[in-house]
Enzyme design. Structure first.
Site, PDB file in Angstrom:
ATOM      1  N   SER A   1       0.790  -1.231   0.000  1.00 44.27           N
ATOM      2  CA  SER A   1       0.000   0.000   0.000  1.00 44.27           C
ATOM      3  C   SER A   1       0.822   1.281   0.000  1.00 44.27           C
ATOM      4  CB  SER A   1      -0.935   0.012   1.212  1.00 44.27           C
ATOM      5  OG  SER A   1      -0.190  -0.091   2.399  1.00 44.27           O
TER       6      SER A   1
ATOM      7  N   ASP B   1      -3.789   8.023   8.212  1.00 41.94           N
ATOM      8  CA  ASP B   1      -4.610   7.104   8.993  1.00 41.94           C
ATOM      9  C   ASP B   1      -3.698   6.311   9.925  1.00 41.94           C
ATOM     10  OD1 ASP B   1      -3.439   5.111   7.440  1.00 41.94           O
ATOM     11  OD2 ASP B   1      -5.189   4.849   6.148  1.00 41.94           O
TER      12      ASP B   1
ATOM     13  N   HIS C   1      -0.759   4.887   7.375  1.00 46.63           N
ATOM     14  CA  HIS C   1      -0.198   5.516   6.182  1.00 46.63           C
ATOM     15  C   HIS C   1       0.096   6.993   6.355  1.00 46.63           C
ATOM     16  CE1 HIS C   1      -2.753   2.091   4.731  1.00 46.63           C
ATOM     17  NE2 HIS C   1      -1.583   1.803   4.218  1.00 46.63           N
TER      18      HIS C   1
END
Ligand SMILES: *[C@@H]1O[C@H](CO)[C@@H](O)[C@H](O)[C@H]1NC(C)=O
Ligand SMILES: *[C@@H]1O[C@H](CO)[C@@H](O)[C@H](O)[C@H]1NC(C)=O
Ligand SMILES: *[C@@H]1O[C@H](CO)[C@@H](O)[C@H](O)[C@H]1NC(C)=O
Ligand SMILES: *[C@@H]1O[C@H](CO)[C@@H](O)[C@H](O)[C@H]1NC(C)=O
Ligand SMILES: *[C@@H]1O[C@H](CO)[C@@H](O)[C@H](O)[C@H]1NC(C)=O
Ligand SMILES: *[C@@H]1O[C@H](CO)[C@@H](O)[C@H](O)[C@H]1NC(C)=O
Length: 348
Positions: free
Chosen positions: A43, A323, A326
């Site tokens: 990610s 978040d 991240h």
């Protein structure tokens, strides 16, 4: 137990993603012949491969800073790949998924990274790194790229910790962790060699970020202190990575394999680097901008009636983390700024 819960969140969140192949806003510089960027991993690098149907990165408020709507990146804006591409003077390469829908913007490379994945299978169902490299190999066999095309190409390989999150979630303890780290690094080394064998000339792999500084690990102390125990796991991984990359480079005068030191860059951007003047002006660097209203929810969650079950800070540009896992658009920019001088040596 709390730690395990966090680690499971960690895994779920590491579903970074996004899509859209177009240039990234103001970052695009004109440049540089036909450099191509091929991206593998998770990610932190994914720009839209994860499925819209369930990846949180496709839900509001992801993407609010850039491009202004959810577009599959696990951030309010840009991610590592975008900044590396801008450094190379090219637009962020198209997500692999886009190829299937017929888009053909291949001249800048392709992004094969899927949020939630690792070198081994994780709790995420998305393609692991081996499979991602298989996709690349298949395109080469189909002559989508020639050897000549690959001559000035670069690979970015991101490994942020989903293998470890899966290990913790399934094995429930740190016992066997060193052995597992060894298997992760060995598999990663095989992957890196395979990418070289396919014709990519320079391969940049990320050092692991300090896992103990991620909000998912610091929530229990109100985002005040990094977890030393989790950071020591990261340190062990990074030491092994460094030794392995040294071995891989042995014999080649050129540094074919380089480490993008996300670990140092995170600490530096967070002002946690010892005896270094901080470069960031984040209000509370460990505190994320977007969080669930309680443990049961995360950024982007809504209940059955559609009511928001998360809160977003007023000024995302003042948060390093977007978040629980991240960095924000501005966080990645700070990381990129910390990396920039070494990138000049590594990627040219
Ligand atoms: C990657 O995924 C494929 C398909 O699930 C699996 O067969 C393979 O063993 C996995 N590779 C590794 C290294 O775990
Ligand atoms: C790739 O570049 C090298 C020099 O950097 C050159 O010798 C070689 O011929 C090039 N190969 C192709 C296929 O362009
Ligand atoms: C859990 O531990 C067992 C035994 O140490 C090992 O065989 C297995 O691969 C581990 N699970 C994961 C996900 O690594
Ligand atoms: C946590 O952070 C506070 C303030 O930043 C510091 O005074 C304290 O010593 C830290 N605690 C630990 C256990 O590191
Ligand atoms: C580097 O290669 C040389 C000869 O190829 C070998 O003797 C040496 O042990 C290698 N060093 C490492 C660190 O692998
Ligand atoms: C910080 O200072 C110590 C000793 O004063 C030194 O050994 C170390 O290399 C320095 N670290 C950085 C990142 O400059």
């Amino acid at each position: 137990m709390a730690k395990q819960t966090y680690l499971i969140y960690f895994l779920l969140f590491l579903f970074l993603t996004i899509s859209s192949a177009h240039e990234i806003g103001g970052l695009y510089r004109h440049g540089h012949g036909n450099r191509k960027l091929f991206v593998f991993g998770d990610s932190y690098a994914d720009t839209g491969n994860c499925p819209k149907s369930f990846a949180g990165s496709w839900k509001e408020p992801y993407g609010i800073t850039f491009p202004g709507r959810p577009d599959g990146r696990f951030s309010d804006g840009r991610v590592l790949t975008d900044y590396i591409a801008s450094f190379l003077g090219i637009p962020s390469p198209l997500p692999y998924k886009g190829l299937k829908s017929g888009k053909k913007l291949l001249q800048f490379g392709i992004n094969f990274a899927y949020g939630g994945t690792g070198v081994f299978n994780t709790l995420a169902k998305e393609p692991n790194m081996t499979t991602q490299i298989n996709f690349f190999q298949q395109l080469l066999e189909e002559k989508v790229y020639t050897k000549h095309d690959l001559n000035s190409s670069i690979a970015l390989v991101s490994l942020g910790g989903n293998d470890y999150a899966t290990f913790m979630a399934t094995n429930g303890s740190l016992q066997g962790f060193p052995t597992f780290t060894e298997t992760v690094i060995n598999q990663l080394a095989l992957n890196l060699k395979r990418i070289l064998g396919l014709g990519v000339k320079r391969i940049a792999v990320t050092a692991m970020e300090p896992l103990g500084c991620l909000p998912v690990a610091t929530a229990s102390n109100s985002y005040r202190n990094c977890s030393e125990s989790e950071n020591s796991l990261t340190d062990f991984h990074n030491q092994m990575l460094q030794q392995t990359v040294k071995k891989l480079n042995n014999g080649s005068g050129d540094q074919v394999f380089v480490i993008i030191d996300l670990h140092t860059a995170f600490l530096s951007a967070l002002n946690l680097q010892q005896n270094q003047t901080g470069i960031s002006k984040f209000e509370n660097p460990l505190k994320p901008c977007c969080v669930g209203v309680d443990r049961g929810y995360s950024c982007g969650n809504v209940d059955r009636s559609g009511a928001k079950k998360y809160t977003v800070c007023d000024k995302p540009q003042l948060s390093f983390f977007w978040d629980m896992i991240h960095p924000s658009n501005q966080g990645w920019f700070a990381i990129y700024s910390a990396l920039q001088s070494s990138l000049h040596l590594q990627l040219y």
